[in-house]
Design a protein around this motif. Structure first.
Motif, PDB file in Angstrom:
ATOM      1  N   LYS A 196      21.845  29.619  63.394  1.00 47.67           N
ATOM      2  CA  LYS A 196      21.067  30.630  63.646  1.00 47.67           C
ATOM      3  C   LYS A 196      19.521  29.782  63.766  1.00 47.67           C
ATOM      4  CE  LYS A 196      23.557  34.462  63.819  1.00 47.67           C
ATOM      5  NZ  LYS A 196      23.511  35.221  64.850  1.00 47.67           N
ATOM      6  N   GLN A 197      19.528  28.670  63.302  1.00 46.19           N
ATOM      7  CA  GLN A 197      18.079  27.971  63.326  1.00 46.19           C
ATOM      8  C   GLN A 197      17.741  27.679  64.543  1.00 46.19           C
ATOM      9  OE1 GLN A 197      17.821  25.465  59.887  1.00 46.19           O
ATOM     10  NE2 GLN A 197      18.801  26.616  58.503  1.00 46.19           N
ATOM     11  N   ILE A 198      17.382  28.365  65.318  1.00 46.67           N
ATOM     12  CA  ILE A 198      16.893  28.086  66.729  1.00 46.67           C
ATOM     13  C   ILE A 198      15.401  27.890  66.781  1.00 46.67           C
ATOM     14  CG2 ILE A 198      16.768  28.834  69.077  1.00 46.67           C
ATOM     15  CD1 ILE A 198      19.647  28.628  68.178  1.00 46.67           C
ATOM     16  N   THR A 199      15.403  26.855  67.571  1.00 45.51           N
ATOM     17  CA  THR A 199      13.982  26.139  67.734  1.00 45.51           C
ATOM     18  C   THR A 199      13.524  26.187  69.147  1.00 45.51           C
ATOM     19  OG1 THR A 199      14.133  24.924  65.610  1.00 45.51           O
ATOM     20  CG2 THR A 199      12.459  24.194  67.357  1.00 45.51           C
ATOM     21  N   TYR A 200      12.297  26.544  69.885  1.00 46.45           N
ATOM     22  CA  TYR A 200      12.119  26.416  70.956  1.00 46.45           C
ATOM     23  C   TYR A 200      10.986  25.451  71.092  1.00 46.45           C
ATOM     24  CZ  TYR A 200      14.722  30.484  72.163  1.00 46.45           C
ATOM     25  OH  TYR A 200      15.647  31.568  72.035  1.00 46.45           O
ATOM     26  N   ILE A 201      11.170  24.712  72.162  1.00 48.11           N
ATOM     27  CA  ILE A 201      10.182  23.764  72.323  1.00 48.11           C
ATOM     28  C   ILE A 201       9.685  23.213  73.811  1.00 48.11           C
ATOM     29  CG2 ILE A 201      10.031  20.928  72.511  1.00 48.11           C
ATOM     30  CD1 ILE A 201      12.107  20.967  70.139  1.00 48.11           C
ATOM     31  N   GLY A 227      11.430  38.222  72.845  1.00 44.69           N
ATOM     32  CA  GLY A 227      10.778  38.796  73.665  1.00 44.69           C
ATOM     33  C   GLY A 227      10.187  38.076  74.806  1.00 44.69           C
ATOM     34  N   THR A 228       9.565  38.389  75.554  1.00 46.21           N
ATOM     35  CA  THR A 228       8.780  37.511  76.892  1.00 46.21           C
ATOM     36  C   THR A 228       7.236  37.079  76.383  1.00 46.21           C
ATOM     37  OG1 THR A 228       9.754  38.995  78.532  1.00 46.21           O
ATOM     38  CG2 THR A 228       7.916  37.596  79.397  1.00 46.21           C
ATOM     39  N   HIS A 229       7.209  35.642  76.419  1.00 40.40           N
ATOM     40  CA  HIS A 229       6.070  35.020  75.980  1.00 40.40           C
ATOM     41  C   HIS A 229       5.339  34.139  77.151  1.00 40.40           C
ATOM     42  CE1 HIS A 229       7.145  35.588  71.515  1.00 40.40           C
ATOM     43  NE2 HIS A 229       7.955  35.662  72.088  1.00 40.40           N
ATOM     44  N   LYS A 230       4.150  33.899  77.173  1.00 40.36           N
ATOM     45  CA  LYS A 230       3.531  33.066  78.257  1.00 40.36           C
ATOM     46  C   LYS A 230       3.158  31.927  77.731  1.00 40.36           C
ATOM     47  CE  LYS A 230       1.771  37.545  80.748  1.00 40.36           C
ATOM     48  NZ  LYS A 230       0.554  37.921  81.270  1.00 40.36           N
ATOM     49  N   LEU A 231       3.473  31.080  78.592  1.00 38.33           N
ATOM     50  CA  LEU A 231       3.310  29.622  78.396  1.00 38.33           C
ATOM     51  C   LEU A 231       2.433  29.132  79.391  1.00 38.33           C
ATOM     52  CD1 LEU A 231       4.078  27.340  76.138  1.00 38.33           C
ATOM     53  CD2 LEU A 231       5.943  26.667  77.962  1.00 38.33           C
ATOM     54  N   TYR A 269       8.770  21.413  80.287  1.00 37.84           N
ATOM     55  CA  TYR A 269      10.013  21.837  80.209  1.00 37.84           C
ATOM     56  C   TYR A 269      10.090  22.901  79.113  1.00 37.84           C
ATOM     57  CZ  TYR A 269      11.672  17.919  82.465  1.00 37.84           C
ATOM     58  OH  TYR A 269      11.929  16.795  83.681  1.00 37.84           O
ATOM     59  N   PHE A 270      10.721  24.031  78.975  1.00 39.25           N
ATOM     60  CA  PHE A 270      11.188  25.082  77.883  1.00 39.25           C
ATOM     61  C   PHE A 270      12.382  24.913  77.386  1.00 39.25           C
ATOM     62  CE2 PHE A 270      12.003  29.321  76.697  1.00 39.25           C
ATOM     63  CZ  PHE A 270      11.308  29.560  75.722  1.00 39.25           C
ATOM     64  N   ILE A 271      12.404  24.486  76.310  1.00 43.04           N
ATOM     65  CA  ILE A 271      13.766  24.023  75.810  1.00 43.04           C
ATOM     66  C   ILE A 271      14.230  24.948  74.341  1.00 43.04           C
ATOM     67  CG2 ILE A 271      15.180  21.915  74.774  1.00 43.04           C
ATOM     68  CD1 ILE A 271      13.095  20.397  76.513  1.00 43.04           C
ATOM     69  N   LYS A 272      15.352  25.238  74.154  1.00 45.84           N
ATOM     70  CA  LYS A 272      15.862  25.974  73.240  1.00 45.84           C
ATOM     71  C   LYS A 272      16.945  24.813  72.660  1.00 45.84           C
ATOM     72  CE  LYS A 272      19.493  28.715  73.049  1.00 45.84           C
ATOM     73  NZ  LYS A 272      20.454  29.960  73.054  1.00 45.84           N
ATOM     74  N   LEU A 273      16.684  24.699  71.087  1.00 43.53           N
ATOM     75  CA  LEU A 273      17.470  23.708  70.432  1.00 43.53           C
ATOM     76  C   LEU A 273      18.216  24.570  69.091  1.00 43.53           C
ATOM     77  CD1 LEU A 273      15.099  20.617  70.412  1.00 43.53           C
ATOM     78  CD2 LEU A 273      17.063  20.799  71.699  1.00 43.53           C
ATOM     79  N   PHE A 322       3.557  30.475  83.037  1.00 42.42           N
ATOM     80  CA  PHE A 322       5.032  30.924  83.242  1.00 42.42           C
ATOM     81  C   PHE A 322       5.492  31.885  82.180  1.00 42.42           C
ATOM     82  CE2 PHE A 322       4.356  26.305  84.027  1.00 42.42           C
ATOM     83  CZ  PHE A 322       4.822  26.173  85.475  1.00 42.42           C
ATOM     84  N   GLU A 323       6.155  32.582  82.727  1.00 39.93           N
ATOM     85  CA  GLU A 323       6.715  33.781  81.536  1.00 39.93           C
ATOM     86  C   GLU A 323       8.111  33.180  81.181  1.00 39.93           C
ATOM     87  OE1 GLU A 323       7.317  37.732  82.906  1.00 39.93           O
ATOM     88  OE2 GLU A 323       5.293  38.241  82.581  1.00 39.93           O
ATOM     89  N   VAL A 324       8.153  33.143  79.882  1.00 37.86           N
ATOM     90  CA  VAL A 324       9.603  32.580  79.211  1.00 37.86           C
ATOM     91  C   VAL A 324       9.990  33.603  78.395  1.00 37.86           C
ATOM     92  CG1 VAL A 324       8.675  30.026  79.309  1.00 37.86           C
ATOM     93  CG2 VAL A 324       8.257  31.391  77.282  1.00 37.86           C
TER      94      VAL A 324
END
Length: 321
Positions: free
Chosen positions: A46-51, A91-95, A126-130, A167-169
């Motif tokens: 469950k320890q998800i990190t977005y980068i 949710g939806t976020h803006k980068l 890049y929008f990455i999920k780890l 960008f919307e992510v």
């Protein structure tokens, strides 16, 4: 004889005051560290990190939900920026990425080929999920899918002073929900001069605490930030306590007696007016915090903070760095 009695009495009172102060500091430190026991625990899966990962040969600024989270003033970077500390929940976020002309630009303009030279040489975002994995040498499980994580950077149609893309992510897998600044007052609605006065006064309060060595009191004012960031990056209680003492040591070594006066600043508003920061406005240290130390032994350092004010309150709260 009376003279020496008064001197002795002064020494005794001074020692008692010092002992009482040390006791108060220890009690405050104990309360601050007790927070670690309330940290939520999540299984590894469950320890998800977005980068956000950037490849850029031009200076840039990176924003998440209208908050400046990273920047570089020099050229040629390949860099990963962890987003979790600024993600309050799913949710939806803006980068947003803003590119600036190269350092050697003669006309102060960024050109199409500065961003996309050809199909093989271009800047990337890049929008990455780890999934975090402390047992893996890289710190995360699995491999990164760069192909499906790329946010398409395109070249500007003409030469421009700044090139910006947003960008919307979608963030779907965070196990936590943080309050952060979500219930903060919209500071943009206040009189700018009055807001500046209040923000500068608060930063001077922090500057004086650091300069005088009242580090525990400074850490107390950072407690909300420390707790929420620890939740977002899945700190264990042991890591929280280690980071606490590491921060105390670092601040004690570099800040005491070394904090520069706050004279050159600008008030910046982020998160659509809910966050304020007092920053150096220009030059080599643009965007750096005005909480700035200059030590002969350790050199120059900035101590970045961002603040918000809960609705109905008159007090600022440190919420992020």
């Amino acid at each position: 004889m009376v003279k020496y009695l008064f001197l002795l009495l002064g020494i005794v009172l001074s020692v008692q005051a010092c002992a009482q102060n040390n006791k108060s500091v220890k009690e405050l430190e104990k309360r601050l560290l007790a927070v670690k026991d309330s940290l939520p625990t999540y299984p590894v899966e469950k320890q998800i990190t977005y980068i956000a990962h950037l490849n850029s040969k031009t200076p840039y600024e990176l924003y998440l939900d209208d908050i400046l989270i990273d920047w570089e003033r020099e050229d040629n970077f390949s860099k990963s920026v962890e987003l979790n500390p600024y993600l309050l929940g799913n949710g939806t976020h803006k980068l947003k990425i803003r590119f600036f002309p190269p350092e050697n630009s003669e006309d102060g303009l960024i050109k199409p080929k500065d961003i996309v030279y050809d199909q093989d040489v271009k800047w990337n975002l890049y929008f990455i999920k780890l999934q975090k994995d402390p047992n893996d040498p890289l710190g995360y499980a699995g491999s990164i899918d760069y192909r499906n994580s790329e946010l398409p950077i395109v070249a500007p149609p003409t030469e421009v002073p700044v090139w910006e893309q947003e960008f919307e992510v979608e963030v779907k897998d965070l196990p936590y929900q943080l309050k952060g600044w979500s219930e903060g007052e919209d500071l943009s609605k206040l009189d700018p001069k009055e807001l500046e006065k209040e923000v500068v006064a608060y930063y001077n309060q922090l500057r004086n605490l650091l300069n005088k060595g009242e580090i525990t009191k400074y850490m107390q004012l950072n407690k909300t930030k420390h707790y929420e960031v620890s939740v977002s990056i899945y700190d264990t209680p042991q890591q929280y306590e280690k980071d606490y003492y590491d921060n105390v040591d670092l601040l004690s070594q570099e800040c005491i007696g070394n904090m520069l006066p706050i004279t050159n600043y600008t008030v910046k508003l982020y998160a659509k007016g809910k966050i304020a920061a007092l920053e150096i406005p220009e030059g080599k240290y643009r965007h750096w915090s005005v909480l700035f130390s200059d030590s002969k032994k350790y050199g120059q350092s900035e101590w970045g903070i961002k603040v918000y004010r809960p609705q109905g309150s008159k007090e600022f709260v440190i919420i992020r760095k």
